[in-house]
Enzyme design. Structure first.
Site, PDB file in Angstrom:
ATOM      1  N   GLY A  43      45.380  43.967  36.666  1.00 48.63           N
ATOM      2  CA  GLY A  43      46.663  43.741  36.758  1.00 48.63           C
ATOM      3  C   GLY A  43      46.823  43.519  38.374  1.00 48.63           C
ATOM      4  N   CYS A  44      46.182  43.999  39.270  1.00 49.09           N
ATOM      5  CA  CYS A  44      46.155  43.962  40.530  1.00 49.09           C
ATOM      6  C   CYS A  44      45.748  42.659  41.230  1.00 49.09           C
ATOM      7  CB  CYS A  44      45.168  44.911  41.419  1.00 49.09           C
ATOM      8  SG  CYS A  44      45.772  46.836  40.952  1.00 49.09           S
ATOM      9  N   THR A  45      44.732  42.068  40.305  1.00 53.03           N
ATOM     10  CA  THR A  45      44.253  40.661  40.629  1.00 53.03           C
ATOM     11  C   THR A  45      45.214  39.676  40.267  1.00 53.03           C
ATOM     12  OG1 THR A  45      41.831  41.409  40.146  1.00 53.03           O
ATOM     13  CG2 THR A  45      42.392  38.984  40.002  1.00 53.03           C
ATOM     14  N   ALA A  48      47.856  39.939  43.244  1.00 51.91           N
ATOM     15  CA  ALA A  48      47.427  39.340  44.418  1.00 51.91           C
ATOM     16  C   ALA A  48      47.297  37.817  44.509  1.00 51.91           C
ATOM     17  CB  ALA A  48      45.987  39.926  44.758  1.00 51.91           C
TER      18      ALA A  48
END
Length: 203
Positions: A43-45, A48
């Site tokens: 999710g964080c990738t 970003a």
């Protein structure tokens, strides 16, 4: 958690470039500050990457984007280089900014209560007041929603209102003869069914 209208706390955090970054570094700019749990996780990738892909559009709207997590500067560099990210990543291992913005605390993951980073985004105006605040962010489509707000729009487009009476025919007429004929056909049919009444003159 901070809400719209609150004064945005300043901070000074080391970035993936090794330089300390604070709100004071961006006078006259809108700052999009987003908090995320951990580098190089699915999710964080995606988040970003989405912000990085829209970075020029944010710049054109007078905004900068800063991502914040507890990860170290070195881990940020590896994350940035692995996915060719353009967004500035800030390291907050002591949770100074997380706590100041209310982006750390109890949350639910897979049905269980845990304590950790709450995925949050704050749009901070040039006056250093929070204009919009998101908590418990869902990653997909989030960057686009934030960009729309920065540009002065909404998080999602408003559907157009239905045309007023007669507007459809006018619109069809502007599209060409075929559409004009189709639009005027019902009117002719109605005219046959409702002939005009004869005019009587008084003597």
């Amino acid at each position: 958690m901070l809400n719209a209208g609150d004064r945005a706390p300043d901070f000074s955090l080391d970035s993936d470039s090794g330089k300390a970054v604070s709100l004071a570094d961006f006078p006259g700019k809108t700052v999009v500050l987003y908090f995320y749990p951990k580098d190089d996780t699915p999710g964080c990738t995606r988040e970003a990457q989405a912000f990085s892909a829209a970075l020029q559009a944010f710049a054109d709207a007078g905004a900068v984007v800063l991502g914040v997590s507890r990860d170290s500067v070195e881990r940020h560099r590896k994350f940035r280089d692995k996915y060719d990210l353009g967004v500035t990543l800030l390291s907050d291992p002591e949770l100074a900014a997380h706590n100041a913005y209310g982006a750390y605390g109890e949350k639910t993951m897979y049905g269980k209560k845990v304590t950790g980073t709450i995925r949050s985004t704050f749009i901070i105006g040039p006056d250093r007041k929070v204009k919009h605040a998101f908590s418990g962010v869902k990653v997909d489509g989030h960057a686009d929603a934030v960009l729309a707000l920065v540009r002065g729009g909404g998080a999602s487009p408003t559907p157009p209102a239905p045309p007023a009476k007669g507007a459809a025919a006018k619109s069809a007429a502007s599209r060409g003869p075929a559409a004009k004929s189709a639009a005027s056909a019902p009117a002719k049919k109605a005219a046959v069914k409702s002939p005009a009444k004869p005019v009587t003159r008084s003597r």
